[in-house]
Design an enzyme around this catalytic site. Sequence first.
Site, PDB file in Angstrom:
ATOM      1  N   SER A   1     -19.164  62.776  -5.059  1.00  0.00           N
ATOM      2  CA  SER A   1     -19.969  63.412  -4.004  1.00  0.00           C
ATOM      3  C   SER A   1     -19.100  64.149  -3.016  1.00  0.00           C
ATOM      4  O   SER A   1     -17.888  64.067  -3.041  1.00  0.00           O
ATOM      5  CB  SER A   1     -20.778  62.342  -3.279  1.00  0.00           C
ATOM      6  OG  SER A   1     -19.936  61.392  -2.682  1.00  0.00           O
TER       7      SER A   1
ATOM      8  N   ASN B   1     -15.044  54.581  -5.231  1.00  0.00           N
ATOM      9  CA  ASN B   1     -15.412  55.026  -6.565  1.00  0.00           C
ATOM     10  C   ASN B   1     -16.895  55.280  -6.717  1.00  0.00           C
ATOM     11  O   ASN B   1     -17.317  56.091  -7.558  1.00  0.00           O
ATOM     12  CB  ASN B   1     -14.906  54.020  -7.602  1.00  0.00           C
ATOM     13  CG  ASN B   1     -13.418  54.178  -7.817  1.00  0.00           C
ATOM     14  OD1 ASN B   1     -12.980  55.124  -8.464  1.00  0.00           O
ATOM     15  ND2 ASN B   1     -12.626  53.271  -7.256  1.00  0.00           N
TER      16      ASN B   1
ATOM     17  N   GLU C   1      -6.754  52.075  -4.433  1.00  0.00           N
ATOM     18  CA  GLU C   1      -8.010  52.333  -3.729  1.00  0.00           C
ATOM     19  C   GLU C   1      -8.531  51.060  -3.061  1.00  0.00           C
ATOM     20  O   GLU C   1      -8.811  50.065  -3.720  1.00  0.00           O
ATOM     21  CB  GLU C   1      -9.033  52.909  -4.703  1.00  0.00           C
ATOM     22  CG  GLU C   1      -8.669  54.327  -5.114  1.00  0.00           C
ATOM     23  CD  GLU C   1      -9.494  54.884  -6.253  1.00  0.00           C
ATOM     24  OE1 GLU C   1      -9.501  56.122  -6.402  1.00  0.00           O
ATOM     25  OE2 GLU C   1     -10.117  54.108  -6.996  1.00  0.00           O
TER      26      GLU C   1
ATOM     27  N   THR D   1      -5.570  63.225  -5.015  1.00  0.00           N
ATOM     28  CA  THR D   1      -7.035  63.186  -5.120  1.00  0.00           C
ATOM     29  C   THR D   1      -7.543  62.147  -4.116  1.00  0.00           C
ATOM     30  O   THR D   1      -7.747  62.465  -2.962  1.00  0.00           O
ATOM     31  CB  THR D   1      -7.503  62.877  -6.554  1.00  0.00           C
ATOM     32  OG1 THR D   1      -6.829  61.705  -7.035  1.00  0.00           O
ATOM     33  CG2 THR D   1      -7.214  64.039  -7.488  1.00  0.00           C
TER      34      THR D   1
ATOM     35  N   LYS E   1       1.360  61.014  -7.838  1.00  0.00           N
ATOM     36  CA  LYS E   1       0.039  60.798  -7.263  1.00  0.00           C
ATOM     37  C   LYS E   1      -0.642  59.699  -8.041  1.00  0.00           C
ATOM     38  O   LYS E   1      -0.354  59.472  -9.227  1.00  0.00           O
ATOM     39  CB  LYS E   1      -0.795  62.086  -7.266  1.00  0.00           C
ATOM     40  CG  LYS E   1      -1.216  62.614  -8.624  1.00  0.00           C
ATOM     41  CD  LYS E   1      -2.455  61.979  -9.215  1.00  0.00           C
ATOM     42  CE  LYS E   1      -3.616  62.010  -8.238  1.00  0.00           C
ATOM     43  NZ  LYS E   1      -4.778  61.258  -8.846  1.00  0.00           N
TER      44      LYS E   1
ATOM     45  N   THR F   1       2.258  57.473 -15.992  1.00  0.00           N
ATOM     46  CA  THR F   1       1.486  57.131 -14.805  1.00  0.00           C
ATOM     47  C   THR F   1       0.410  58.181 -14.612  1.00  0.00           C
ATOM     48  O   THR F   1       0.273  59.095 -15.427  1.00  0.00           O
ATOM     49  CB  THR F   1       2.386  57.082 -13.568  1.00  0.00           C
ATOM     50  OG1 THR F   1       1.593  56.695 -12.442  1.00  0.00           O
ATOM     51  CG2 THR F   1       3.009  58.413 -13.264  1.00  0.00           C
TER      52      THR F   1
END
Length: 410
Positions: free
Chosen positions: A410, A405, A282, A158, A184, A195
Amino acid sequence: MSMKKSPLAPAGFPAMPPVDGVRLATASCGIKYKGRTDLCLIAFDPGSSIAGVLTRSKTASAPVEWCRARLPRGRVRAIVVNSGNANAFTGKKGTASVDRVVKAAAESLDCRRGEVFVASTGVIGEALPDGLVIKELARLPRKLDPLPWQAAAEAIMTTDTFPKGAVRQTEIAGQAVTLCGIAKGSGMIAPDMATMLAFAATDARLPPAVLQRLLRQSADQSFNCITVDGDTSTSDTLLLAASGKAKHPRITDAADPRLKPFKAALQDLLCDLAQQVVRDGEGASKFVTITVGGAASRAAARRIGLAIGNSPLVKTAIAGEDANWGRIVMAVGKSGERADRDRLAIQIGGIAVAARGEAVPGYDEAPVAAHMKGATIDIQVDVGIGRGRATVWTCDLTHGYISINADYRS
C-alpha cells in the site's frame, strides 16, 4: 513507506573512502515512491573482475538469471540496481526489461552487454517500468563519483530503516588494499548462497576464479548465517568486484598465503553487513547471537542454529523477554540434525540453564530474565555429538513485523 529507525541500528553510516577504479551515481526514477532515490549505478574501470553468489530459489527473478548467465565470464563494467520493484515472477516481460536496461547501460558506458550486471528489489509480480530506469541511465554517467557510497546504499533500500555500509583496509603482499560494501535487507531474509542485495568493491588485483572462491567461502560464514523470518528471497544477489588497481603482485591461487589478511578482511566486512541486515529486521527490537557447538559438523551446527533462529516460538519469547528455554529444546529437536538429548546443554547470557539433558539443579531464572530485557541476546547450545560449531544471527519477532508486511504493497 516511512518507518522509524531500528533501535538496533549502528550510530551512523561509516566514512567510506574511494576505491580506485570504482565510481557511483544515483537517481530518483519514481518506480514506487516519489521523492526518493531508487536507482544506483556502480561503474568499474576496464579490466575489472567480478564474482557473485545468487539465490537458489526456484522462482528467481529475471535480474538474478541474467547475472547467473554472465558470472562465468568474470568481467564487469557496471552494476545497475533498482529498488521498488523486484522484476520477479514477471515472465517474458521481465527478461525483456532486463535486456533493455542492460543495453541502455552498456551504451551509456560504452561497454559490452555481458559486462553489465543488474539487481532489483521490491514488490514481486509487477512489471518493471524500465522506461523510467533507461531514461535516467542516459544521464547517470555524467554524475559518477568515487565517494557517494551512502547515497548508493540509500537508493537500494525498501523497508530498510537505515542505509548499510562497511569498509575494511587491509593488505596483500605488503601493499594497501581497500574493501567497501553496501547492503540492503530487512524482511524476506533467510539467505541461501547470498543475501537480499549486497555489493562490495575492492582495488585488489584478483582474477575472477580467485575472487569467486573467496566470496563463496566468506558468504557461507556471513550472509548464509543470518535469518530474519525464514523466507529466502527471489532476488538474493551478492556481487564482489575487483578493479585491479592495487600495487600488489598478481595472485592466481585462492590458497596463496599472501591472501590471508584479505580473506579475513572480506569475511569481516561481509559479517558486518549481514549483521546490519539482522539489526534492521522488520519490527526487530533485539539482536540475537546463537552459537551451536557439539554438532556432527559445522553445517549441522548451522542448521540447528537456524532452526532455533527461525522458530516463531523462540523469536516471540525473546520479543516478550520470556526466558522460555524449553522452546530452544524444541527447535533443536525439530532441526533434523543429530543431537544427544541426554547431553544437551543450553546457556542464555552466559548462564547455564540446562545441562546433561535437564534443567540445571537450583537454576535461578532471575539473571537470565534480566539478560532477556537487554537489546542484545546471547544463546549457546551444545548438542553433545561432535566438534561441529557455528554461529548464526537473528532478531526477535514483534507485532511490528506483521504491521510492516500487512501494509507492504500500500
